[in-house]
Every structure is written in structure tokens, then in C-alpha cells.
Design a protein around this motif. Structure first.
Motif: not given
Length: 302
Positions: A88-100, A210-213
Motif C-alpha cells: 500500500s505505501t507506494p500508492f500513498e505517494m500520490c495525492e489528489i485534492k477535489l472540490h465536491v 484531499k486523499v492519497d491514492l
């Protein structure tokens, strides 16, 4: 209207601005930045910012595992290995911030995913708009008779019309009283933080999320599933399209191993082995409950 004229003006302005950067960018994601994608009758999602790409996942994995990844010939192969083995941890290196923008009752489901950073529009300081989610006729279902948390057949005719009228009239009546409580002429009016408690759960709110991948994939695995409630599933579907353009290799592996895959218990695997040997296996001889057997049959498409 999902996006207000003021919000659209802000989006248009932001999309005319560019900034030089040395960090990794993704052309597919750059095309999504700030754009609002309509969801439901008044909702939307839009990407505010993102960090990382497929190569960031591989970079983190190789730092973590060093020589252990030398046998993997390419980034896509490594990503599939990581997904397949639940790293799991390698996927935590990517993040996205969304307006919902979403109905409050959908937000209450969404917020159960506690592994994100959230900042919601405050009805203590601001007045909520008169915007309510009203289901389209083809999503106006009765209660399921086999699933306590699911939907059954569509309501039709006079019954559908009766329910829709109740939803619309109750929503507007509650909002009328909300306005009257906070702005009665000649009176001080009730504090906004108290007046909001009279509003229905189908009124729209907004937040930055905002959440990691890794945690986003967990959200999508549950909420983009066919069994998820329609009103949150359409948000997950819209987000999935964005993620597929952001990290195509990672999303492809997620789609294959999580969305399209199945997790089997030891008992279920034993049943498959017995079936492959030609044995007839029934629910009574499987060692599974009726519910487990039903889900098992769906998974193997019996």
C-alpha cells in the motif's frame, strides 16, 4: 445549476493561468484541472490539485525494496505486482485534492472514509443555497425485499408522483422556514448554526477532499461497486474517470485486481478445487452459509 456563475468565472480564470514547475505533471490530469463535472442534479466534482504519477509509485517502491524489485522489467509490471500483493505505501505517494458538491446524506456516507483531509462549507457562517437532490424517476425505487440496505423495483405511476411531490414540497417548506428563522424582518432572527438543523438531508453542501491514492482506491473499490448506493456511486464513477487519466497504470491494475477481481476464503477455494475435480458441490456440502454461497455463485458466475 451545479456550478454558480461566480464559480464558473473562477474556473475560467484559473484555467488561463500557468506556472512553471520542475515537479512531475500528467497531461491527462492537467486537462482536468479545475473543470467541473456534473454529478446528480446539482452536484459536481473538480480537481483542484494533485501530486505524483505512476512513476512516483515505482520510485517509492524501489526505495523501499531496493534490489528486491530488480527482477521487475518495467514500471507497469511493478505496479501490478504491488497491487497484486497488497503493498500500500507506494500508492500513498500520490495525492489528489477535489472540490465536491454533494447532498448532505451522501456526505454522511462519504465521511465514513476517515483517511482523508476534509474542509466543508460552513452553515454556521454562510447561508446554504436552495438546492436539493430530487431523484430522477428512473432512480425512485422501493425498498428491497431481500436486502435491508438496498433498493427494489421502481415506483411507478401515481405512487412515484406522490413520493416526488412529498420530496419537493417538504424540501421547499423546510427551506422557507430556514429563511424565515434567520431573516424575519424587524427581528434579530435565529443564529445560522441553529437554523440549519431544520434543513433536510437532501440539501447540497460542498467540501474540499484531499486523499492519497491508496485510500482513494479503497474508497472507489467500495463506492464504485455495483452494490453501492446510486447517489454515491455516480460520484465514484466520475472520480474514476479522472484517476484513469492521472495514473493509468495504477488504475489499470486496480481495475483488474480490485474492481474486477474477487477475494476468496479458504472454504471457497476448496470448493473450486473440488468442482475442478468434477465433484458436484452444493450449498449444503460447501461449508458456507446461504449468504456466502450466494455471493460465491455470483463471483464464479454460476
Amino acid at each position: 445549476m451545479p456550478v454558480s456563475p461566480e464559480q464558473q468565472a473562477e474556473i475560467d480564470d484559473l484555467r488561463t493561468q500557468t506556472s512553471p514547475t520542475l515537479r512531475a505533471t500528467v497531461p491527462g490530469m492537467e486537462a482536468h484541472l479545475y473543470k467541473a463535472y456534473d454529478v446528480l442534479d446539482h452536484g459536481f466534482i473538480r480537481v483542484i490539485d494533485y501530486m505524483g504519477d505512476d512513476s512516483a509509485i515505482c520510485q517509492a517502491a524501489r526505495v523501499s525494496y531496493g534490489k528486491g524489485t530488480k527482477s521487475v522489467q518495467n514500471d507497469e509490471g511493478l505496479i501490478r505486482y504491488l497491487m497484486r500483493h497488497w503493498h500500500s505505501t507506494p500508492f500513498e505517494m500520490c495525492e489528489i485534492k477535489l472540490h465536491v458538491k454533494l447532498p448532505v446524506f451522501v456526505a454522511r456516507q462519504w465521511i465514513r472514509h476517515r483517511t482523508a483531509n476534509v474542509n466543508e462549507y460552513s452553515a454556521r457562517y454562510s447561508i446554504l443555497d436552495r438546492e436539493f437532490y430530487i431523484p430522477a424517476p428512473d432512480h425512485l425505487n422501493a425498498q428491497s425485499v431481500v436486502n435491508n440496505q438496498g433498493r427494489g423495483g421502481l415506483l411507478e405511476g401515481e405512487e412515484a408522483a406522490r413520493v416526488l411531490e412529498i420530496l419537493k414540497s417538504d424540501s421547499n417548506r423546510a427551506y422557507d422556514h430556514y429563511e424565515q428563522m434567520i431573516s424575519v424582518e424587524g427581528q434579530d432572527g435565529l443564529a445560522r448554526e441553529l437554523a440549519r438543523m431544520n434543513l433536510p438531508a437532501n440539501i447540497y453542501t460542498q467540501w474540499y477532499w484531499k486523499v492519497d491514492l491508496h485510500n482513494l482506491f479503497h474508497f472507489l473499490r467500495l463506492r464504485a461497486d455495483a452494490h453501492a448506493q446510486y447517489e454515491i456511486r455516480v460520484y465514484a464513477d466520475a472520480i474514476s474517470k479522472v484517476v484513469a487519466d492521472w495514473v493509468p497504470a495504477a488504475y489499470g491494475a486496480f481495475e483488474d485486481y480490485r474492481l474486477g477481481g474477487a477475494t476468496m476464503s479458504h472454504t471457497a477455494l476448496d470448493c473450486i478445487r473440488r468442482m475442478l475435480k468434477g465433484e458436484e458441490v452444493t450449498q449444503e456440502t460447501s461449508g458456507m452459509s446461504k449468504g456466502e454461497w450466494r455471493e460465491f455463485q455470483v463471483a464464479i458466475k454460476v
